[in-house]
Structure formats: C-alpha cells, structure tokens
Write an enzyme that holds these catalytic residues in place. Structure first.
Site, PDB file in Angstrom:
ATOM      1  CG  ASP A   1      -4.533   7.840  -3.530  1.00 21.34           C
ATOM      2  OD1 ASP A   1      -3.641   8.692  -3.555  1.00 21.34           O
ATOM      3  OD2 ASP A   1      -4.304   6.614  -3.573  1.00 21.34           O
TER       4      ASP A   1
ATOM      5  CG  PHE B   1      -3.022   1.732   1.886  1.00 16.72           C
ATOM      6  CD1 PHE B   1      -2.887   2.415   3.091  1.00 16.72           C
ATOM      7  CD2 PHE B   1      -1.861   1.375   1.207  1.00 16.72           C
ATOM      8  CE1 PHE B   1      -1.629   2.746   3.602  1.00 16.72           C
ATOM      9  CE2 PHE B   1      -0.596   1.698   1.705  1.00 16.72           C
ATOM     10  CZ  PHE B   1      -0.483   2.384   2.897  1.00 16.72           C
TER      11      PHE B   1
ATOM     12  CD  GLU C   1       1.154   4.065  -5.772  1.00 16.87           C
ATOM     13  OE1 GLU C   1       1.693   3.682  -4.738  1.00 16.87           O
ATOM     14  OE2 GLU C   1       0.976   5.271  -6.034  1.00 16.87           O
TER      15      GLU C   1
HETATM   16  C1  FRU Z   1      -1.360   6.253  -4.136  1.00 21.12           C
HETATM   17  C2  FRU Z   1      -1.211   5.365  -2.913  1.00 21.12           C
HETATM   18  C3  FRU Z   1      -1.994   4.079  -3.074  1.00 21.12           C
HETATM   19  C4  FRU Z   1      -2.245   3.656  -1.662  1.00 21.12           C
HETATM   20  C5  FRU Z   1      -2.453   4.987  -0.972  1.00 21.12           C
HETATM   21  C6  FRU Z   1      -1.971   5.025   0.456  1.00 21.12           C
HETATM   22  O1  FRU Z   1      -1.194   7.598  -3.898  1.00 21.12           O
HETATM   23  O2  FRU Z   1       0.164   5.099  -2.671  1.00 21.12           O
HETATM   24  O3  FRU Z   1      -1.335   3.091  -3.844  1.00 21.12           O
HETATM   25  O4  FRU Z   1      -3.357   2.819  -1.525  1.00 21.12           O
HETATM   26  O5  FRU Z   1      -1.757   5.959  -1.742  1.00 21.12           O
HETATM   27  O6  FRU Z   1      -2.333   6.245   1.047  1.00 21.12           O
END
Ligand code: FRU
Length: 513
Positions: A22, A79, A199
């Site tokens: 992300d 994250f 997410e």
């Molecule tokens: C989405 C996700 C988020 C998380 C991150 C971890 O792709 O699963 O929810 O914060 O990637 O890398």
C-alpha cells in the site's frame, strides 16, 4: 530512468528491491510529492513491514529516500496509515524553529501479535526522519482487526478527522481529535461489497462536474476489501456522499450516501488500497493506488525468493465526480480519474497526422507512452464494431485494450491472455480478461441522432498499463509479464468495421522519471 531492468516501469514508482504494498502517508508540501509505502526491505514477500519513502517534484520522477518508519521489535510491523501537515502545531510537537510546511505527523497502525493500535510519529524536517510519540498508542480498543488510519483536517469543525477500518466487522470508524493525540469515535459506516474484510479507507473531497450538483464538492469514501473481489482477491470500491451539502455535510461526522451502487476504482485486477495526498491542492484531490492483487502479488516474476523487487504504485490521478449515463434510462455520478499532466516529460507525438483506418505506430524507445485514440460510430450504423489498441512486443506478446459497441451501449475490456504466458500460465489467479459497461457519449449532448464517441487512452509503461476511457470515467490498471524480457514496441489501432472511424490518435513518449 532510475532503474535499468527490462521490466522496470519508468514513470511508475517501484522499490529498488524487496516487497512493496500500500501507498501510505502521502502529502504534498513545497511542490514535493512525498510517497511512503508498506515495505519489506529484506524479502520479496510481505512481512516485517516498514514505511519506505520516495519523493518527486511531479509524481513521475521519483527519488528513493531513507526508510521513514521501522518496527522496534521482531514480530511487529508498521502497517498502513497517513500523514498530515500540522501547520498550526495542534500537536505541540513543533516550535517556531520548524517552518509550518515541514511539521509532519504520521498516523499509522502498529501491528503486534496481540493487538492493532493507532500510533503517531512526528517529523521536524518535512518528512525525512520521524520520532515516535512517547505516549503511543493514541487509540487502543483491544482489537487485532483495527487498522489503516487516514486523517484529514476539517476546517469547519477545526478538528482532525480519522477514517479507520474495523476490518472484520466491515465498518469504517470516524474519529475526531483536536491535537492528533486524543481521539473520540463519532460514527461508523458500512455498505456495499464486504468480502472478508474492509481495509484502507479514505474520505476524499472532490469537485463535481455536470448533473444536478455541477460546481459543488462532494465526499467520496474509498474502501478496499480483501479477499472477496468479484474477480478474486483484492479490489477497491467507493461510495459517494454528502452531495447536496457540498463540503460541509460531514459536520456531525456521519458519512451519508443516497447511491448504494457498488462501484470500483478500477475494473482491472491489479489495483488496491488507493490513498489521497494530504494537501493535494485546490484543483481536486490526487491519489495513488498500489498496483497489486493479494492473490498473486507475492508471486509475480519481477523477483524470485532472494532478489528482485515486487510491485509498483499507480500514476498519480486527479479525481472528480462526473455525471455519466449508465444505460439509456439512468445517469449517475461516478469517480473520474485522470493522470496528472506529464508536463515537460511529454515528447513529440509519434502518430501520423492523418489517421482514418487502421494504424500502427512504432514505440521508439523503452520508456513510457501515452496513447489516446478517439473513435466515432454514426447513430445509423448497421454494425456493432470493436475498437482496439493492441500493444505488441517485437516477439509474440500482445495486450488488447478496447471497446465493443453493443446495442445502445458498449463493453470496454482489457485482454492480457497473450501478453506473456511463461509465468501467467502457471498462475490460475492471473485473470485473462476484464470488462465493464460504458455508454458511448453522443457527439452532441442529448442528441441520439449524433455520432457516439469512445476515447480509449492507455498509458503503457513496460509491465504496467493503465487504461482510461472517456476522460477517466472508467479505468483499468493491469500488469503484464512479457516473456523473454520483451518490452512493448508497437501499438496497432484498429476498428473492426469501416463504419467505426478513428477520428484522432496521439502516441506521446514520456521520458523516464
Ligand atoms: C492492505 C493491508 C493493510 C495493512 C497493510 C499491511 O493491503 O493489509 O490493511 O495495514 O496491508 O502491509
């Protein structure tokens, strides 16, 4: 260009090595785009998450920066999250020696085996180095499924607002804070496709073009789900809210929508977790998305178990709502997305000046290309033709991106089944063909006796293709893993019937970022 490997996109950001997912913490300050990203520097699959960092003057020419945030302990991860510019020093992290535009606060999820909490870190040097707040976490609800805080400033309420995912109860929580340290939950929102979990929410203010709310602003809530996409794996949906109250419809911090249709930011399979830049500017928000799908992003052939890189970010796209005909009876607002101007990176048009029938243009060079083809069909046509852009290598590989007129409407499609088969044929999740419905636009508004038009625009950047139809009112981003290190070398523009006219064509090379 930054990188020399044959598969490396030239204007799409990719990390030098390791695994990226992300986009995080994006903001624009003093003309510089800051992109942070979920990053595992030590491996070509996800895990051990950090925030990598890159900067750019224009969203295309990227410079790698030092890792911005790293976990303190084995088994923990930094994250996804966001960043803001705390110009008024609401947080108290800054003093008069720190210029207003360099007061950066990052808001992110700390992932541990027992809990996901929302934490903050501040940077006094404009986002290059961060100090974690000693009072962390700033939100803890004793949950392992609570993440991805995206924060913006509500000028009317004079409060910070956070959208954050209660992932497995499929709710987006809205929190407010005066100082980024103390937070209060105000409301929750849930709608649309839920999949396994929500997410990466983002609440984005965008300008409205056309229709009953022309000239106003609206809020768009972007929610990613994974897994559970119609094509499998991950997908990003959006909800349009607060249309009749412009930008002040959020004063009770409740997101409302009258339009419950499920719409996706891309009908291509390789786009997820879109996030807008804080301080995008007055012309409308800009966002970028991760060009990956969790079904196979950790297996793609730009890396093996020990070397290479995995994943790219999308082009930065300017957002607006546009009033678009959905079928002969219905109109609706949809999110329109267009890449930022290529500015001085754009070269001289390679297309012949007079095009009418089928045309092939050689893509001279190995950089990126912006191809735009406008097709028109007379209202009294007796055929249901195809318009197609075939992006071809010197070898056998090709990718088809086009439109099929059918009845009163059309189907737009991306077909990658011949665009490299060595790896694709080994991965059953790497869907071949993707499509969506799109109404051709009459040349004269509201005049069904006039020609119907579809513009197909494709930005080709080696393994990445982003298709934009009719001013970005339909978008598809796809990856193609060409065999034998081939690169896109030609584009064949064809119509399946002489009744369908190619009205104009441009093929503009974009210099390596
Ligand atoms: C989405 C996700 C988020 C998380 C991150 C971890 O792709 O699963 O929810 O914060 O990637 O890398």
């Amino acid at each position: 260009g930054m990188y020399r490997e044959a598969a490396r996109p030239q204007i799409h950001f990719s990390p030098s090595s390791g695994f990226m997912n992300d986009p995080n913490g994006m903001f624009i300050a003093n003309g510089t785009h800051h992109l942070y990203y979920q990053y595992n520097p030590n491996s070509t699959v996800a895990g051990n998450q950090h925030w990598g960092h890159a900067t750019s003057p224009d969203g295309y020419e990227w410079t790698n920066q030092e890792i911005a945030l790293a976990p303190e302990r084995e088994g923990q991860g930094i994250f996804s999250g966001s960043a803001v510019i705390d110009v008024n020093n609401t947080s108290g992290f800054f003093d008069g020696t720190v210029a207003a535009e360099t007061r950066i606060v990052a808001i992110y999820t700390l992932n541990t085996p027992t809990e996901q909490t929302q934490d903050i870190a501040y940077s006094r040097d404009g986002g290059y180095t961060f100090t974690k707040y000693e009072g962390n976490p700033v939100i803890s609800i004793n949950s392992t499924q609570f993440r991805d805080p995206k924060v913006f400033w509500d000028a009317q309420a004079q409060l910070w607002v956070m959208a954050v995912a209660h992932t497995q109860s499929w709710e987006i929580g809205f929190y407010t804070s005066p100082d980024l340290k103390t937070w209060e939950e105000r409301s929750r929102f849930s709608s649309g496709l839920r999949g396994y979990q929500y997410e990466c929410p983002d609440l984005i203010e965008v300008p409205v073009q056309g229709g009953p709310h022309d000239g106003q602003r609206a809020k768009v809530l972007v929610v990613s789900i994974n897994p559970g996409a119609p094509l499998g794996g991950s997908v990003t949906q959006y909800f349009i809210g607060d249309l009749n109250s412009g930008s002040d419809g959020f004063e009770d911090f409740t997101f409302r929508t009258n339009d419950t249709a499920v719409r996706f930011t891309s009908f291509g399979k390789d786009e997820y977790a879109a996030q807008s830049f804080y301080n995008s500017g007055d012309e409308g928000a800009i966002y970028q998305a991760w060009l990956g799908n969790w079904q196979y992003a950790q297996a793609v052939p730009t890396a093996n178990a020990t070397s290479g890189w995995r994943s790219e970010q999308s082009l930065p796209r300017r957002l607006r709502l546009e009033w678009v005909q959905q079928n002969p009876q219905t109109w609706a607002y949809v999110l329109a997305q267009e890449p930022l101007s290529f500015g001085s990176l754009a070269g001289t048009d390679l297309a012949p000046s007079n095009v009418s029938g089928n045309t092939t243009v050689a893509l001279n060079g190995t950089g990126a290309f912006d191809v735009r083809a406008l097709f028109s069909l007379p209202a009294n046509a007796t055929v249901e033709p195809r318009a197609n852009l075939r992006i071809r290598t010197q070898g056998e590989g090709f990718l088809d991106i086009g439109a099929d007129w059918a009845g009163d409407g059309a189907t737009v499609f991306v077909d990658r089944r011949k665009a490299g088969t060595e790896w694709a044929d080994t991965n059953h999740f790497f869907t071949d063909r993707m499509s969506a419905s799109l109404m051709p636009v009459p040349r004269v508004a509201n005049d069904s006796s006039s020609d119907s038009l579809i513009e197909v625009r494709v930005v080709i950047d080696r393994i990445v293709s982003e298709a934009y139809y009719n001013n970005g009112t339909s978008v598809a981003a796809v990856l193609t893993f060409w065999d034998n290190d081939e690169v896109p070398s030609f584009v064949d523009v064809t119509t399946s019937s002489s009744q369908l006219k190619l009205e104009s064509l441009s093929v503009v090379p974009i210099a390596s970022g």
